[in-house]
Design an enzyme around this catalytic site. Structure first.
Site, PDB file in Angstrom:
ATOM      1  N   LYS A  50       1.078  -1.333  -0.235  1.00 12.95           N
ATOM      2  CA  LYS A  50      -0.201  -0.103   0.162  1.00 12.95           C
ATOM      3  C   LYS A  50       0.723   1.114   0.093  1.00 12.95           C
ATOM      4  O   LYS A  50       0.138   2.193  -0.713  1.00 12.95           O
ATOM      5  CB  LYS A  50      -0.901  -0.349   1.189  1.00 12.95           C
ATOM      6  CG  LYS A  50      -1.703   1.349   1.428  1.00 12.95           C
ATOM      7  CD  LYS A  50      -2.553   1.686   3.227  1.00 12.95           C
ATOM      8  CE  LYS A  50      -1.494   1.609   3.915  1.00 12.95           C
ATOM      9  NZ  LYS A  50      -1.454   2.877   4.514  1.00 12.95           N
ATOM     10  N   ASN A  51       1.830   1.631   1.053  1.00 15.05           N
ATOM     11  CA  ASN A  51       2.517   2.756   1.166  1.00 15.05           C
ATOM     12  C   ASN A  51       4.015   3.436  -0.139  1.00 15.05           C
ATOM     13  O   ASN A  51       4.738   4.224   0.270  1.00 15.05           O
ATOM     14  CB  ASN A  51       2.769   2.150   2.983  1.00 15.05           C
ATOM     15  CG  ASN A  51       1.891   2.778   3.704  1.00 15.05           C
ATOM     16  OD1 ASN A  51       0.517   2.713   3.235  1.00 15.05           O
ATOM     17  ND2 ASN A  51       1.810   2.060   4.282  1.00 15.05           N
ATOM     18  N   CYS A  92      -5.404  12.656  13.192  1.00 14.55           N
ATOM     19  CA  CYS A  92      -6.191  11.447  12.576  1.00 14.55           C
ATOM     20  C   CYS A  92      -5.505  10.597  14.212  1.00 14.55           C
ATOM     21  O   CYS A  92      -5.111  11.355  14.975  1.00 14.55           O
ATOM     22  CB  CYS A  92      -4.803  10.808  11.701  1.00 14.55           C
ATOM     23  SG  CYS A  92      -4.678   9.417  12.074  1.00 14.55           S
ATOM     24  N   ARG A 100      -0.372  14.859  12.828  1.00 17.39           N
ATOM     25  CA  ARG A 100       0.574  14.467  11.646  1.00 17.39           C
ATOM     26  C   ARG A 100       1.187  15.406  10.852  1.00 17.39           C
ATOM     27  O   ARG A 100       0.310  16.467   9.892  1.00 17.39           O
ATOM     28  CB  ARG A 100      -0.494  13.770  10.023  1.00 17.39           C
ATOM     29  CG  ARG A 100      -1.354  12.261  11.004  1.00 17.39           C
ATOM     30  CD  ARG A 100      -0.442  11.225  10.948  1.00 17.39           C
ATOM     31  NE  ARG A 100       0.360  10.889   9.793  1.00 17.39           N
ATOM     32  CZ  ARG A 100      -0.585   9.757   9.281  1.00 17.39           C
ATOM     33  NH1 ARG A 100      -1.732   9.523   9.834  1.00 17.39           N
ATOM     34  NH2 ARG A 100      -0.109   9.270   8.280  1.00 17.39           N
ATOM     35  N   LEU A 149       7.709  19.352   8.024  1.00 17.51           N
ATOM     36  CA  LEU A 149       9.408  18.973   6.898  1.00 17.51           C
ATOM     37  C   LEU A 149       8.733  19.598   5.943  1.00 17.51           C
ATOM     38  O   LEU A 149       9.479  19.211   4.882  1.00 17.51           O
ATOM     39  CB  LEU A 149       9.612  17.800   7.333  1.00 17.51           C
ATOM     40  CG  LEU A 149       9.464  17.418   8.789  1.00 17.51           C
ATOM     41  CD1 LEU A 149      10.341  16.507   9.684  1.00 17.51           C
ATOM     42  CD2 LEU A 149      11.000  18.247   9.351  1.00 17.51           C
ATOM     43  N   ASP A 194       3.644   0.599  11.928  1.00 15.41           N
ATOM     44  CA  ASP A 194       2.515  -0.472  11.426  1.00 15.41           C
ATOM     45  C   ASP A 194       2.919  -2.197  12.161  1.00 15.41           C
ATOM     46  O   ASP A 194       1.541  -2.219  12.083  1.00 15.41           O
ATOM     47  CB  ASP A 194       2.718   0.196  10.010  1.00 15.41           C
ATOM     48  CG  ASP A 194       2.851   0.982   9.775  1.00 15.41           C
ATOM     49  OD1 ASP A 194       2.066   2.499   9.908  1.00 15.41           O
ATOM     50  OD2 ASP A 194       2.975   1.870   8.587  1.00 15.41           O
ATOM     51  N   ARG A 197      -8.733  -0.172   4.077  1.00 17.07           N
ATOM     52  CA  ARG A 197      -8.181   0.183   3.877  1.00 17.07           C
ATOM     53  C   ARG A 197      -7.161  -0.424   3.178  1.00 17.07           C
ATOM     54  O   ARG A 197      -6.609   0.155   2.385  1.00 17.07           O
ATOM     55  CB  ARG A 197      -8.114   2.069   4.882  1.00 17.07           C
ATOM     56  CG  ARG A 197      -9.414   2.673   4.916  1.00 17.07           C
ATOM     57  CD  ARG A 197      -9.389   3.972   5.732  1.00 17.07           C
ATOM     58  NE  ARG A 197      -7.729   4.851   5.242  1.00 17.07           N
ATOM     59  CZ  ARG A 197      -7.036   5.397   6.064  1.00 17.07           C
ATOM     60  NH1 ARG A 197      -7.689   5.707   7.205  1.00 17.07           N
ATOM     61  NH2 ARG A 197      -5.909   5.990   5.635  1.00 17.07           N
TER      62      ARG A 197
HETATM   63  C1  EPZ Z   1       4.102   6.629   6.939  1.00 21.01           C
HETATM   64  O1  EPZ Z   1       3.063   8.248   7.229  1.00 21.01           O
HETATM   65  C2  EPZ Z   1       3.111   6.137   6.045  1.00 21.01           C
HETATM   66  N1  EPZ Z   1       2.075   5.796   5.063  1.00 21.01           N
HETATM   67  C3  EPZ Z   1       2.417   5.177   7.681  1.00 21.01           C
HETATM   68  O2  EPZ Z   1       1.883   4.051   7.623  1.00 21.01           O
HETATM   69  C4  EPZ Z   1       3.459   4.768   8.623  1.00 21.01           C
HETATM   70  O3  EPZ Z   1       3.087   4.199  10.010  1.00 21.01           O
HETATM   71  C5  EPZ Z   1       4.741   6.033   8.782  1.00 21.01           C
HETATM   72  O4  EPZ Z   1       4.998   6.525   7.619  1.00 21.01           O
HETATM   73  C6  EPZ Z   1       5.724   6.063   9.662  1.00 21.01           C
HETATM   74  O5  EPZ Z   1       6.412   4.026   9.260  1.00 21.01           O
HETATM   75  C7  EPZ Z   1       1.946   6.046   4.359  1.00 21.01           C
HETATM   76  O6  EPZ Z   1       3.218   5.496   3.777  1.00 21.01           O
HETATM   77  C8  EPZ Z   1       1.086   6.258   3.772  1.00 21.01           C
HETATM   78  P1  EPZ Z   1       5.979  10.251   8.962  1.00 21.01           P
HETATM   79  P2  EPZ Z   1       3.728   9.121   7.225  1.00 21.01           P
HETATM   80  O7  EPZ Z   1       5.941  11.164   7.482  1.00 21.01           O
HETATM   81  O8  EPZ Z   1       5.131   9.681   5.815  1.00 21.01           O
HETATM   82  C9  EPZ Z   1       6.060  13.052  12.068  1.00 21.01           C
HETATM   83  C10 EPZ Z   1      -0.273   3.057   7.674  1.00 21.01           C
HETATM   84  O9  EPZ Z   1      -1.256   1.819   8.847  1.00 21.01           O
HETATM   85  N2  EPZ Z   1       6.136  14.673  11.144  1.00 21.01           N
HETATM   86  O10 EPZ Z   1       7.042   8.943   8.988  1.00 21.01           O
HETATM   87  O11 EPZ Z   1       2.790  10.130   7.123  1.00 21.01           O
HETATM   88  C11 EPZ Z   1       4.517  12.609  12.220  1.00 21.01           C
HETATM   89  O12 EPZ Z   1       3.854  13.618  13.081  1.00 21.01           O
HETATM   90  C12 EPZ Z   1       0.288   3.957   7.787  1.00 21.01           C
HETATM   91  O13 EPZ Z   1      -0.142   2.110   6.466  1.00 21.01           O
HETATM   92  C13 EPZ Z   1       6.742  16.086  11.877  1.00 21.01           C
HETATM   93  O14 EPZ Z   1       6.677  16.096  12.635  1.00 21.01           O
HETATM   94  O15 EPZ Z   1       4.538   9.386   8.406  1.00 21.01           O
HETATM   95  C14 EPZ Z   1       4.950  11.312  12.720  1.00 21.01           C
HETATM   96  O16 EPZ Z   1       5.096  11.376  14.578  1.00 21.01           O
HETATM   97  C15 EPZ Z   1       0.191   4.621   8.924  1.00 21.01           C
HETATM   98  N3  EPZ Z   1       6.763  16.346  10.457  1.00 21.01           N
HETATM   99  C16 EPZ Z   1       6.522  11.213  12.070  1.00 21.01           C
HETATM  100  O17 EPZ Z   1       7.096  12.333  12.272  1.00 21.01           O
HETATM  101  C17 EPZ Z   1       6.372  16.003   9.131  1.00 21.01           C
HETATM  102  O18 EPZ Z   1       6.620  17.259   8.414  1.00 21.01           O
HETATM  103  C18 EPZ Z   1       6.437  10.566  10.979  1.00 21.01           C
HETATM  104  O19 EPZ Z   1       5.901  10.087  10.351  1.00 21.01           O
HETATM  105  C19 EPZ Z   1       5.758  15.074   8.631  1.00 21.01           C
HETATM  106  C20 EPZ Z   1       6.002  14.117  10.106  1.00 21.01           C
END
Ligand code: EPZ
Length: 427
Positions: free
Chosen positions: A32-33, A126, A131, A135, A316, A408
């Site tokens: 998915k991701n 969420c 979220r 960055l 995850d 989903r």
């Molecule tokens: C991806 O989410 C995945 N989703 C998530 O999968 C997964 O849990 C996550 O990466 C971590 O591995 C998809 O790929 C579609 P991040 P993402 O940006 O990209 C903080 C599932 O169940 N952050 O690495 O949103 C954020 O708040 C899901 O399949 C900032 O602070 O994850 C979080 O605490 C859900 N500022 C952490 O970093 C930013 O600008 C990691 O987020 C961006 C993120």
């Protein structure tokens, strides 16, 4: 965001009769991701892109609808897809679609790159935690774009996208993907430092490379991108990598039911953090070239695990491992460091007889003999799957509502589990 997904949908439930050992083999789907950002990246490509191994899950349908709403032409056949984004003529993404899945924010980078502007609704909070998008914004600004947040929208524009150094002060999967997609057509060279190493980020980079991007250091914390004038479709249909989280889910499902399983079409390297922990928990694992086997061994020993960016233990799989550890012999500790609200399923597990304490970022799980069936509600994709695992092991019947969340991210989860001997009905 996820909370609103069920609006306007007919609500479905799983009825699960538990305490049945799972046994057999399964083939894993495309991830998915990886599929979601790769579909978004098709906005950057001139011509028809053919993708293979697209999972049939509702998040992918939302991403397809989103690209179609922007004007792309998409055809799907079984797990294959042809995307032609030539006719996309707007850089404004509709709120109604973007709000449904966080990954829809993946279109911001490609739209900015292609139209030198993008207007994308903010993904918002969420159920698994805040979220932030700071960055993503830092990356766009580094590439020469102006960014404002107003009326719930991220509005970004640039006269020219110029290569630059982007240093992420925190590792982010989403921001790395957006920075990469925004940079591939930039003038000059971009360096992304402290990039996410997740296999899905690597898959996106490999896809972009097949389309003519010049990206070096893929799979390392420092990626170098030399901008090119345009991208072309890959010569051959691009095959999405396997879903390591789906694979981990089924391994843990077999374990919690005291069963045995062989998972095919999965590179064991992707799941090393899980496999090492399962071995530490006394479980028998066999790594093949493209498969993983697990056979339950009594007892399941307790673990201490901290979620980390790849190659660390994936957040995850945290709800799923916690659920398995409710049956371990002793007390386990799990620390969640990625998301700030990812223990939303613990109350439901307690209703099934689990002994769990939550303290800030930690959960303390004291193993019990068995769980008991109960009516529970799926709070999000992975927590929903974790409740399915609990129900599979539990004595008696469980009813899991809000399974739209599970749909989903999992293609036909009940069909796959039933093929291994589970008894799950969708009503
Ligand atoms: C991806 O989410 C995945 N989703 C998530 O999968 C997964 O849990 C996550 O990466 C971590 O591995 C998809 O790929 C579609 P991040 P993402 O940006 O990209 C903080 C599932 O169940 N952050 O690495 O949103 C954020 O708040 C899901 O399949 C900032 O602070 O994850 C979080 O605490 C859900 N500022 C952490 O970093 C930013 O600008 C990691 O987020 C961006 C993120």
């Amino acid at each position: 965001m996820q909370k609103k997904f069920k609006q306007g949908k007919k609500l479905a439930k799983f009825i699960i009769r538990g305490a049945k050992k799972l046994k057999g083999e399964l083939k894993i789907n495309g991830a998915k991701n990886a599929a979601l950002p790769i579909i978004a990246a098709c906005l950057l490509v001139k011509g028809e892109v053919q993708l293979k191994r697209i999972p049939d899950i509702s998040d992918v349908k939302v991403m397809i609808n989103l690209l179609e709403a922007l004007g792309a032409k998409i055809e799907t056949f079984q797990d294959e897809m042809i995307i032609n984004a030539a006719s996309v003529n707007t850089a404004k993404a509709p709120y109604e679609l973007v709000k449904k899945i966080h990954a829809s924010f993946d279109i911001a980078g490609p739209l900015l790159s292609r139209f030198k502007e993008a207007q994308v609704p903010l993904p918002g909070g969420c159920v698994i935690g805040g979220r932030a998008v700071n960055l993503h914004i830092d990356a766009f600004r580094a590439l020469g774009a102006s960014v404002v947040l107003e009326h719930g929208l991220l509005k970004t524009r640039a006269k020219k996208i110029k290569g630059n150094k982007i240093y992420f002060k925190k590792i982010s999967v989403g921001a790395t993907k957006n920075a990469l997609m925004a940079a591939v057509l930039a003038s000059g060279t971009t360096i992304i430092e402290n990039a996410a190493l997740e296999p899905e980020v690597v898959d996106l980079a490999n896809f972009l490379k097949q389309c003519g991007s010049k990206i070096y250091g893929i799979g390392t914390p420092e990626m170098k991108i030399e901008g090119v004038p345009e991208l072309h479709p890959p010569i051959e249909s691009y095959k999405i990598i396997s879903d390591r989280i789906e694979a981990g889910t089924y391994l843990l499902a077999a374990l919690i039911t005291r069963g045995e399983i062989k998972i095919n079409s999965i590179d064991p390297k992707f799941l090393e953090a899980l496999l090492k922990n399962l071995e530490a928990a006394n479980q028998k694992i066999e790594r093949g070239d493209d498969s993983i086997s697990l056979k339950f061994q009594n007892p399941i020993l307790p673990l201490e695990v901290t979620t980390m960016p790849y190659p660390g233990f994936p957040t995850d799989l945290q709800p799923l491992l916690t659920t398995v550890l409710t049956l371990a012999k002793g007390t386990s500790i799990i620390e969640e460091t990625i998301f700030d609200a990812r223990f939303n399923y613990i109350d439901e597990l307690r209703r099934m007889g689990a002994n769990i304490l939550v303290k800030n970022k930690h959960v303390l799980i004291t193993g019990v003999e068995s769980l008991t069936g109960a009516p529970v509600e799926a709070p999000d994709i992975r927590a929903g799957a974790a409740l399915v695992l609990a129900a599979l092991s539990a004595q008696g019947e469980s009813e899991i509502s809000n399974i739209e969340f599970i749909d989903r991210g999992y293609e036909q989860i009940e069909k796959k589990l039933n093929s291994l001997g589970a008894e799950i009905r969708r009503i």
